[in-house]
Enzyme design. Structure first.
Site, mmCIF file in Angstrom:
data_model
loop_
_atom_site.group_PDB
_atom_site.id
_atom_site.type_symbol
_atom_site.label_atom_id
_atom_site.label_comp_id
_atom_site.label_asym_id
_atom_site.label_seq_id
_atom_site.Cartn_x
_atom_site.Cartn_y
_atom_site.Cartn_z
ATOM 1 N N LYS A 87 40.451 50.078 44.605
ATOM 2 C CA LYS A 87 39.990 48.948 43.820
ATOM 3 C C LYS A 87 38.377 49.056 44.192
ATOM 4 O O LYS A 87 37.792 48.732 45.023
ATOM 5 C CB LYS A 87 40.661 47.713 44.284
HETATM 6 O O1 G3P Z 1 41.414 39.901 43.368
HETATM 7 C C1 G3P Z 1 39.986 39.132 43.207
HETATM 8 C C2 G3P Z 1 40.164 37.984 42.017
HETATM 9 O O2 G3P Z 1 41.426 37.716 41.936
HETATM 10 C C3 G3P Z 1 39.251 36.898 42.331
HETATM 11 O O3 G3P Z 1 39.713 35.663 42.327
HETATM 12 O O4 G3P Z 1 40.054 33.395 42.984
HETATM 13 O O5 G3P Z 1 38.273 34.592 44.003
HETATM 14 O O6 G3P Z 1 38.041 34.170 41.708
HETATM 15 P P1 G3P Z 1 39.087 34.294 42.654
#
Ligand code: G3P
Length: 226
Positions: A87
């Site tokens: 990733k």
């Molecule tokens: O995998 C990363 C992405 O899902 C970020 O999520 O919840 O940190 O905005 P968040």
């Protein structure tokens, strides 16, 4: 549609895999850090074991140069094998790394996508999955669903095999809208999957069926013990 778990917590993953039709796990450095002072590769191997051979695991690099990202990808593949999705944040250096890694047959998930053109470039650089950040876009007053629809149209026009794994969800409405915008996958914190089933009418419907059946056929009766 693929449903992927956005967590690195082993017991949460175990529970979600037991209950739901799950297609993989995505992690990022913040998600891994939440698990404490873990042995990172041993932990990732444990997740890989939970997932088995048919589900995908996506692990993020941290370097800010293409050379560093490629070196991390090599170490990741040494530990987890060639099926792991590397990733990579969709920066200029990330795109450079994607081009080289794609040429070597490495599986790539382009992440940290906040704009259409980031995604279009990642597709052309050879990414297998694209991770647009739905809620983080919404927080910036970016129309996340317009971004998802445009990426979806670009994939169709280019006859690309790249998949959108929409990420960063804070509520179920965002997940529904992303699916309706044409994404191929969503990655979701398992607590949001649990929230799908938290409605009182659902619980009441199920308990009413049991109450009615037991009133007629006896307490504790079901199809196995009539
Ligand atoms: O995998 C990363 C992405 O899902 C970020 O999520 O919840 O940190 O905005 P968040």
């Amino acid at each position: 549609m693929e449903f992927i778990l956005d967590t690195a917590n082993l017991s949460t993953i175990e529970k979600a895999l037991d209950l739901y039709p799950i297609d993989g796990v995505t992690t990022n450095p913040s998600i891994l850090a939440k698990e404490g002072a873990i042995d990172v590769f041993a932990h990732l191997k444990a997740i890989q074991k939970q997932l088995g051979p048919d589900r995908s695991l996506h692990v993020q690099t941290l370097s800010d140069t293409a050379e560093g990202i490629m070196a991390e990808a090599a170490v990741l593949r040494q530990h987890l094998g060639s099926t792991v999705y590397v990733k990579i944040p969709t920066t200029p250096q990330g795109l450079k790394a994607m081009k080289h890694l794609h040429a070597q047959g490495v599986r790539i998930t382009a992440t940290a996508i906040y704009s259409k053109l980031q995604a279009f470039l990642a597709i052309n650089a050879g990414a297998d999955y694209l991770a647009p950040y739905v809620n983080r876009m919404a927080n910036l007053d970016i129309d996340a669903m317009d971004v998802l629809s445009s990426i979806s149209a670009y994939i169709a026009n280019a006859q690309s095999s790249a998949k959108i794994v929409a990420a960063s969800f804070k509520n179920l409405a965002q997940i529904n809208a992303a699916i309706e915008a044409g994404v191929q996958a969503v990655t979701v914190d398992p607590s949001l999957l649990d929230a799908i089933f938290s409605s009182a009418p659902l619980a009441k419907a199920v308990s009413d069926f049991t109450r009615d059946f037991e009133a007629r056929f006896g307490s504790g009766k079901n199809l196995t013990n009539l």
